[in-house]
Write a protein that holds these residues in place. Structure first.
Motif, short mmCIF file in Angstrom:
data_model
loop_
_atom_site.label_atom_id
_atom_site.label_comp_id
_atom_site.label_asym_id
_atom_site.label_seq_id
_atom_site.Cartn_x
_atom_site.Cartn_y
_atom_site.Cartn_z
N LEU A 116 0.83 -1.20 0.00
CA LEU A 116 0.00 0.00 0.00
C LEU A 116 0.86 1.25 0.00
N ASP A 117 1.85 1.28 0.88
CA ASP A 117 2.76 2.42 1.00
C ASP A 117 3.47 2.68 -0.33
N HIS A 118 3.99 1.63 -0.92
CA HIS A 118 4.74 1.75 -2.18
C HIS A 118 3.84 2.25 -3.31
N TRP A 119 2.65 1.68 -3.41
CA TRP A 119 1.72 2.12 -4.46
C TRP A 119 1.35 3.59 -4.29
N LEU A 120 1.06 4.00 -3.06
CA LEU A 120 0.66 5.38 -2.82
C LEU A 120 1.77 6.36 -3.20
N HIS A 121 3.01 6.03 -2.85
CA HIS A 121 4.12 6.90 -3.22
C HIS A 121 4.21 7.07 -4.74
N ARG A 122 4.17 5.98 -5.46
CA ARG A 122 4.29 6.04 -6.92
C ARG A 122 3.07 6.74 -7.54
N GLU A 123 1.89 6.46 -7.00
CA GLU A 123 0.67 7.05 -7.54
C GLU A 123 0.65 8.56 -7.34
N ILE A 124 1.04 9.00 -6.16
CA ILE A 124 1.03 10.43 -5.86
C ILE A 124 2.02 11.18 -6.74
N VAL A 125 3.23 10.65 -6.87
CA VAL A 125 4.23 11.32 -7.71
C VAL A 125 3.75 11.38 -9.16
N SER A 126 3.24 10.27 -9.68
CA SER A 126 2.79 10.23 -11.07
C SER A 126 1.65 11.21 -11.33
N ARG A 127 0.68 11.24 -10.41
CA ARG A 127 -0.45 12.16 -10.58
C ARG A 127 0.00 13.61 -10.43
#
Length: 221
Positions: free
Chosen positions: A67-78
């Motif tokens: 969850l932590d890893h996905w959120l980091h990548r998702e936030i940066v990409s968005r």
């Protein structure tokens, strides 16, 4: 001429998240198989040194990390997508995001996307997106919604439709247990032994995280 069906680009970040969650599920299945074998009459060799509950603990930690890893990548990409889309209003946290003069100079010779992706990945990497308040703070870079609204919408999307308070408490408890496993060897110092853990409760935690991430993704749109 035969028409072609439009195929949307795969969501690589989400695909990796679901792969990680499936890995956690398999760890629980492996632990349950060892637990069953240890109490069976089958001759499967010496299982006395095998601790099946450690697989449950590993799966718990991995699920929170997914969850932590996905959120980091998702936030940066968005965030990068918002920066590139000038008509889109910037959320306050992104609007006030500060960079050093060195970073500005780097943009003279490299693309803004590359520089900002590296910068945000490094800076946000210091944050932990495991507990509700920190998750909402991170999402503040990519949505205009306030923390209360984010969790209200997440709660409404979860299957059991729990209260906001329950959602936040449940996720906090999961993250706290993850920290006890990762940083304290899951030792209950009053009892002088590891805290008990079972396959069903670990599986329930994994599914909770999978559903929570699905709801967050939907709230972001």
């Amino acid at each position: 001429m035969t028409g072609t069906t439009f195929q949307p680009a795969p969501d690589v970040r989400w695909g990796q998240f679901t792969t990680n969650i499936d890995f956690c599920r398999r760890m629980v299945h492996s632990g349950a198989a060892l637990e069953s074998a240890a109490t069976s009459q089958l001759n499967l060799g010496d299982l006395s040194q095998v601790e099946h509950t450690d697989l449950y603990r590993a799966a718990w930690v991995q699920a929170v990390s997914a969850l932590d890893h996905w959120l980091h990548r998702e936030i940066v990409s968005r965030a990068i997508a918002i920066i590139n889309d000038r008509p889109t209003p910037r959320p306050d946290r992104l609007k006030n995001y500060a960079v050093s003069w060195q970073t500005v100079e780097d943009m003279q010779s490299r693309s803004i996307d590359d520089v900002m992706t590296e910068h945000m990945t490094e800076r946000l990497g210091r944050d932990s997106y495991q507990k509700p308040d920190r998750i909402a703070e991170g999402l503040g870079y990519v949505t205009q919604k306030k923390q209360g609204q984010i969790w209200k919408e997440v709660a409404q999307l979860l299957n059991s439709q729990p209260t906001v308070e329950y959602v936040k408490q449940r996720q906090t408890e999961i993250a706290d247990r993850r920290n006890k496993i990762a940083h304290e060897a899951d030792i209950d110092h009053l009892a002088g032994a590891r805290r008990p853990i079972t396959a069903p409760e670990t599986s329930a935690t994994i599914e909770w995280i999978a559903n929570l991430a699905t709801a967050i993704k939907a709230v972001l749109g």
